[in-house]
Motif scaffolding. Structure first.
Motif: not given
Length: 444
Positions: A387-389
């Motif tokens: 999700r961070d990307y």
């Protein structure tokens, strides 16, 4: 008669000349390993000379321009491959090194094909920037090189002046904006990636991460595709064993934590990332997703492969795609501690919005993982929350570049730590590679 004999001899001479002047081409891929040290052991590996191969490189810089008013600079590098039409396409971005004019960047690994598309003399442009929080990064300078030059390793040929063209035009006494040095050591082995996909939830419900939406890819498919496209060029043959875990299998409904995605126990290999995605979507239609979620079986599955080849000729990387729920934490820790003795690494990619506390614990960056009072011999796990990307800025290329860097960040050190701990000596470098029809010039 004499004329005919002369003509035949002339023809034979021409044929012989053509045959003996043709270059001899070795069609087998050249993979090799070699490592060395520079200063405080800047260790990286480079396997080269075929389109399947990968280059792992490390750079340091000296006396870059100061761009920050209250500090020095926060430099990072961006690599571009040149295209046939003269344009450039970004292929890699390094991490930012904060507050220094003499940065040493971490090693990074990239397919040779991504750098030069098989043309060793194709220009590679490298730009150096000073990072700014608001995204308005300051341009420090640039230089160009080629894969043929980079493959020479650490030498006088791989010291580059970082030049800002605008400053050069305006200032007569301008020399450069700093220098960069390539630090390279070379190591070889064939790398085999194995995929494991966690099955849970109901794929017919829209809230499920496995939801089979006819109009867009679900969370697991997105992660498989994104991460798979990063690592597929690092695999020796792009044939990936792919497993699922946490499902009831037909025809008798028995629960399995290490079943082949393609349904073929004898041959669980999938052809490329598209083959894995096809097998994954087919599995969703044939298996029943079911708990509990046990990681240890797939870790032990790959460990059995790795245990059979401990001479340094192969290295195995297990890629686990999961939502973070785990039912056998103690057994998984024990499996990882045992696997740390073997030529293998584990990359865990988390999908969804869970806290992933258990996955962070398995990563072992802060506290080395242990089982029954026994510490793992080395850190072999890297956890990355997908999700961070996810692309929030509109720059998908940079998002995927960050993902690529973090997914592969620890593999070089883990790989080399195994080789060194086992005293596995590197093979000698092969002779310089010369593409067919290319004349090799000797430096005088």
């Amino acid at each position: 008669m004499l004329l005919l004999t002369v003509v035949l001899l002339l023809l034979l001479f021409i044929v012989a000349y053509i045959l003996f002047s043709m270059p001899i081409i070795n069609k087998s891929p050249l993979n090799f390993c070699r490592y060395s040290c520079y200063r405080h052991i800047f260790t990286i590996f480079l396997s080269a000379h075929s389109l399947r191969d990968n280059a792992t490189m490390q750079f340091c810089a000296n006396k870059l321009d100061k761009k920050d008013f209250f500090g020095k600079s926060d430099p990072f590098m961006v690599f571009y491959r040149s295209n046939e039409d003269g344009t450039f396409t970004i292929c890699h971005k390094t991490e930012v090194v904060k507050n220094t004019l003499n940065p040493v960047w971490q090693p990074f690994t990239i397919p040779v094909r991504a750098l030069c598309n098989g043309d060793y003399d194709r220009a590679i442009k490298v730009e150096v920037y000073d990072w700014d929080r608001d995204g308005s990064h300051d341009f420090i300078g640039e230089f160009t090189t080629s894969y043929r030059e980079l493959a020479r390793g650490q030498s006088q040929f791989n010291v580059y002046e970082v030049v800002n063209p605008k400053k050069k035009m305006k200032k007569k006494k301008y020399v450069n904006s700093g220098t960069l040095l390539l630090l390279v050591s070379e190591y070889v082995c064939f790398t085999k990636f194995l995929f494991a996909v966690k099955f849970s939830g109901n794929p017919s419900q829209s809230t499920s991460l496995h939801y089979m939406n006819p109009y867009q890819m679900n969370a697991y498919a997105l992660a498989l595709k994104a991460v798979g496209e990063i690592i597929q060029d690092y695999d020796s043959d792009k044939m990936f064993p792919a497993l699922g875990f946490g499902a009831k299998l037909p025809p008798d409904g028995h629960v399995s934590h290490e079943f082949p995605l393609n349904g073929n126990i004898e041959n669980p290999y999938c052809n490329g990332i598209e083959g894995i995605l096809e097998a994954y979507h087919q599995s969703l239609k044939t298996v029943q997703l079911y708990g509990p979620t046990n990681f240890a079986p797939v870790v032990n599955h790959v460990a059995r492969y790795a245990a059979a080849v401990q001479d340094g000729s192969q290295y195995f990387v297990l890629l686990i795609i999961t939502d973070g729920v785990i039912s056998d934490m103690s057994q998984t820790k024990e499996a990882i501690v045992n696997a740390a003795k073997l030529p293998m690494s584990i990359i865990i990619v988390g999908v969804g919005q869970a806290e992933f506390d258990a996955m962070i614990e398995l990563d072992g960056d802060d506290i080395r993982i242990s089982s029954r009072g026994k510490l793992a011999e080395r850190d072999i796990v890297q956890f990355v929350p997908f999700r961070d990307y996810m692309d929030r800025t509109g720059n998908h290329v940079l998002s995927m570049a960050r993902l690529a860097k973090d997914v592969l960040a620890e593999i070089p050190d883990q790989f080399i730590s195994y080789m060194k701990s086992r005293g596995i000596k590197p093979n000698p470098s092969p002779p310089p590679y010369t593409p067919p029809g290319h004349t090799h010039h000797t430096q005088i």
